[in-house]
Design a protein around this motif. Structure first.
Motif, PDB file in Angstrom:
ATOM      1  N   ALA A 206      73.593 140.072   1.256  1.00  0.00           N
ATOM      2  CA  ALA A 206      73.227 138.910   0.443  1.00  0.00           C
ATOM      3  C   ALA A 206      71.713 138.774   0.326  1.00  0.00           C
ATOM      4  N   THR A 207      70.983 139.099   1.396  1.00  0.00           N
ATOM      5  CA  THR A 207      69.523 139.040   1.358  1.00  0.00           C
ATOM      6  C   THR A 207      68.961 140.050   0.372  1.00  0.00           C
ATOM      7  N   ALA A 208      69.518 141.261   0.362  1.00  0.00           N
ATOM      8  CA  ALA A 208      69.068 142.280  -0.594  1.00  0.00           C
ATOM      9  C   ALA A 208      69.339 141.833  -2.027  1.00  0.00           C
ATOM     10  N   CYS A 209      70.511 141.251  -2.269  1.00  0.00           N
ATOM     11  CA  CYS A 209      70.841 140.754  -3.614  1.00  0.00           C
ATOM     12  C   CYS A 209      69.914 139.607  -4.009  1.00  0.00           C
ATOM     13  N   ALA A 210      69.606 138.739  -3.049  1.00  0.00           N
ATOM     14  CA  ALA A 210      68.700 137.623  -3.325  1.00  0.00           C
ATOM     15  C   ALA A 210      67.306 138.132  -3.672  1.00  0.00           C
ATOM     16  N   ALA A 211      66.863 139.200  -3.010  1.00  0.00           N
ATOM     17  CA  ALA A 211      65.542 139.764  -3.303  1.00  0.00           C
ATOM     18  C   ALA A 211      65.486 140.298  -4.732  1.00  0.00           C
ATOM     19  N   ILE A 212      66.575 140.907  -5.198  1.00  0.00           N
ATOM     20  CA  ILE A 212      66.618 141.395  -6.578  1.00  0.00           C
ATOM     21  C   ILE A 212      66.564 140.223  -7.557  1.00  0.00           C
ATOM     22  N   LEU A 213      67.340 139.166  -7.268  1.00  0.00           N
ATOM     23  CA  LEU A 213      67.317 137.980  -8.115  1.00  0.00           C
ATOM     24  C   LEU A 213      65.933 137.355  -8.154  1.00  0.00           C
ATOM     25  N   LEU A 214      65.269 137.300  -7.008  1.00  0.00           N
ATOM     26  CA  LEU A 214      63.925 136.728  -6.940  1.00  0.00           C
ATOM     27  C   LEU A 214      62.919 137.566  -7.721  1.00  0.00           C
ATOM     28  N   ALA A 215      63.123 138.881  -7.739  1.00  0.00           N
ATOM     29  CA  ALA A 215      62.238 139.732  -8.534  1.00  0.00           C
ATOM     30  C   ALA A 215      62.365 139.400 -10.018  1.00  0.00           C
ATOM     31  N   VAL A 216      63.605 139.163 -10.473  1.00  0.00           N
ATOM     32  CA  VAL A 216      63.826 138.812 -11.879  1.00  0.00           C
ATOM     33  C   VAL A 216      63.197 137.461 -12.199  1.00  0.00           C
ATOM     34  N   LEU A 217      63.437 136.472 -11.335  1.00  0.00           N
ATOM     35  CA  LEU A 217      62.885 135.139 -11.572  1.00  0.00           C
ATOM     36  C   LEU A 217      61.355 135.154 -11.522  1.00  0.00           C
ATOM     37  N   SER A 218      60.793 135.937 -10.600  1.00  0.00           N
ATOM     38  CA  SER A 218      59.335 136.035 -10.523  1.00  0.00           C
ATOM     39  C   SER A 218      58.768 136.690 -11.771  1.00  0.00           C
ATOM     40  N   GLY A 219      59.504 137.661 -12.328  1.00  0.00           N
ATOM     41  CA  GLY A 219      59.070 138.262 -13.576  1.00  0.00           C
ATOM     42  C   GLY A 219      59.032 137.253 -14.707  1.00  0.00           C
ATOM     43  N   CYS A 220      60.052 136.378 -14.779  1.00  0.00           N
ATOM     44  CA  CYS A 220      60.060 135.322 -15.785  1.00  0.00           C
ATOM     45  C   CYS A 220      58.881 134.376 -15.586  1.00  0.00           C
ATOM     46  N   ALA A 221      58.643 133.990 -14.346  1.00  0.00           N
ATOM     47  CA  ALA A 221      57.548 133.064 -14.066  1.00  0.00           C
ATOM     48  C   ALA A 221      56.196 133.688 -14.389  1.00  0.00           C
ATOM     49  N   SER A 222      56.021 134.982 -14.079  1.00  0.00           N
ATOM     50  CA  SER A 222      54.751 135.644 -14.366  1.00  0.00           C
ATOM     51  C   SER A 222      54.533 135.759 -15.868  1.00  0.00           C
ATOM     52  N   LYS A 223      55.596 136.012 -16.621  1.00  0.00           N
ATOM     53  CA  LYS A 223      55.484 136.083 -18.074  1.00  0.00           C
ATOM     54  C   LYS A 223      55.016 134.740 -18.642  1.00  0.00           C
ATOM     55  N   GLY A 224      55.618 133.659 -18.161  1.00  0.00           N
ATOM     56  CA  GLY A 224      55.211 132.343 -18.628  1.00  0.00           C
ATOM     57  C   GLY A 224      53.784 132.009 -18.251  1.00  0.00           C
ATOM     58  N   ALA A 225      53.382 132.369 -17.015  1.00  0.00           N
ATOM     59  CA  ALA A 225      52.028 132.075 -16.564  1.00  0.00           C
ATOM     60  C   ALA A 225      50.997 132.861 -17.362  1.00  0.00           C
ATOM     61  N   LEU A 226      51.272 134.133 -17.644  1.00  0.00           N
ATOM     62  CA  LEU A 226      50.344 134.943 -18.423  1.00  0.00           C
ATOM     63  C   LEU A 226      50.217 134.424 -19.852  1.00  0.00           C
ATOM     64  N   ASN A 227      51.339 134.005 -20.443  1.00  0.00           N
ATOM     65  CA  ASN A 227      51.291 133.447 -21.795  1.00  0.00           C
ATOM     66  C   ASN A 227      50.467 132.164 -21.837  1.00  0.00           C
ATOM     67  N   ASP A 228      50.661 131.291 -20.850  1.00  0.00           N
ATOM     68  CA  ASP A 228      49.897 130.050 -20.812  1.00  0.00           C
ATOM     69  C   ASP A 228      48.404 130.322 -20.601  1.00  0.00           C
ATOM     70  N   HIS A 229      48.104 131.361 -19.797  1.00  0.00           N
ATOM     71  CA  HIS A 229      46.706 131.723 -19.597  1.00  0.00           C
ATOM     72  C   HIS A 229      46.083 132.210 -20.902  1.00  0.00           C
ATOM     73  N   GLN A 230      46.826 132.995 -21.661  1.00  0.00           N
ATOM     74  CA  GLN A 230      46.331 133.480 -22.941  1.00  0.00           C
ATOM     75  C   GLN A 230      46.126 132.321 -23.919  1.00  0.00           C
ATOM     76  N   TYR A 231      47.061 131.358 -23.881  1.00  0.00           N
ATOM     77  CA  TYR A 231      46.915 130.194 -24.748  1.00  0.00           C
ATOM     78  C   TYR A 231      45.650 129.402 -24.396  1.00  0.00           C
ATOM     79  N   ALA A 232      45.397 129.282 -23.081  1.00  0.00           N
ATOM     80  CA  ALA A 232      44.212 128.544 -22.644  1.00  0.00           C
ATOM     81  C   ALA A 232      42.933 129.242 -23.080  1.00  0.00           C
TER      82      ALA A 232
END
Length: 235
Positions: free
Chosen positions: A192-218
C-alpha cells in the motif's frame, strides 16, 4: 492550464492533501519496516509440541515476534508475542540488501514529506521546482519499495529460518510460494505504501504543473500589465 491545471482548479487543497497522504504513507511504511508481521504461521489451533524447534511464529524484515514460553499462572506452554531484533537471522547478502533497499525507499518518501512541508510553510517564489522534485522522490521511493517486496518474495525460501518455519509436507515453500505460512498485515502495508507513493507522484505532478503555470502568469503580468481572474485558489 491544461489537464493538470484544470484538475488543480477544482481541488483547492491539493498541496495540503499531498502533505497528509505523504505523512500517512511514511507512517505506514515505517510500521511495515519494523513490524515482525510479514510472514506468519498459525499456531493457535495446532499441537505446541510440533513447534518446539521454532523460536517465533511471525517474521518481518528486521524483527521477529512470538516465543514459546511457559505461563507461570497455569503452567501451560504457549506462544506469546514479543519483539526481537536479532539481525543474525538474516545472514545472507540479499537478505540484508532487502532491508537497505526498503529503508532507502522510506528515506525518499521522508525527503518528499520535507519538500511538501517547505512548499506549504515557506514563501518560495517558484514552488514548481520543489514539487517536480517530489515527483522524482516519490517515484524513487515506489521503485525501492517494490524492489524490496519482490526480492523478499523471491528469496524467502533461501533463508534457513524461514524455510524451517514455513516448510510443510502438504505445501512446498519456495519462491513466491508460501508453504505452510501466510502473508501478514505488514507486507500488505508495504504494498500500500508503494502504491501511495505512485499516487503521490501523480498528484505532485499536477501540483507542479499548476504552480509553474501560475508562475508564468505572474511573470507575464509583471512584464506586460495586469492579468485579471488568475485562478490560484488551489494553492
Amino acid at each position: 492550464m491544461g489537464c493538470c491545471g484544470g484538475c488543480c482548479r477544482y481541488f483547492p487543497c491539493l498541496r495540503f492533501t499531498i502533505g497528509i497522504l505523504t505523512f500517512l504513507a511514511f507512517l505506514m511504511g515505517s510500521l511495515s519496516l519494523i513490524s515482525p508481521a510479514w510472514l506468519e504461521r498459525d499456531v493457535k489451533t495446532t499441537d505446541d509440541s510440533f513447534y518446539q524447534d521454532y523460536n517465533t511464529y511471525s517474521y518481518g524484515l528486521i524483527s521477529s515476534g512470538g516465543e514459546l514460553k511457559v505461563d507461570g499462572s497455569d503452567n501451560v506452554t504457549k506462544y506469546t508475542w514479543s519483539f526481537n531484533t536479532e539481525w543474525d537471522q538474516w545472514d545472507k547478502l540479499e537478505e540484508k540488501a532487502i532491508m537497505i533497499i526498503f529503508a532507502s525507499g522510506m528515506l525518499f518518501i521522508l525527503v518528499s514529506l520535507w519538500n511538501i512541508a517547505v512548499t506549504e510553510c515557506v514563501a518560495i517564489k517558484n514552488q514548481g521546482t520543489l514539487l517536480i522534485m517530489m515527483v522524482i522522490w516519490n517515484i524513487l521511493g515506489a521503485l525501492c519499495l517494490t524492489a524490496a517486496i519482490i526480492m523478499f518474495c523471491a528469496t524467502w525460501h533461501k533463508n534457513t529460518t524461514l524455510n524451517d518455519f514455513c516448510s510443510d509436507s502438504s505445501a512446498e515453500f519456495k519462491a513466491f510460494s508460501l508453504g505452510a505460512c501466510q502473508l501478514s498485515w505488514a507486507i500488505y502495508g508495504a504494498v500500500a505504501t508503494a502504491c501511495a507513493a505512485i499516487l503521490l507522484a501523480v498528484l505532485s505532478g499536477c501540483a507542479s504543473k499548476g504552480a509553474l503555470n501560475d508562475h508564468q502568469y505572474a511573470v507575464k503580468r509583471n512584464g506586460t500589465g495586469s492579468r485579471e481572474n488568475i485562478n490560484t485558489t488551489w494553492m
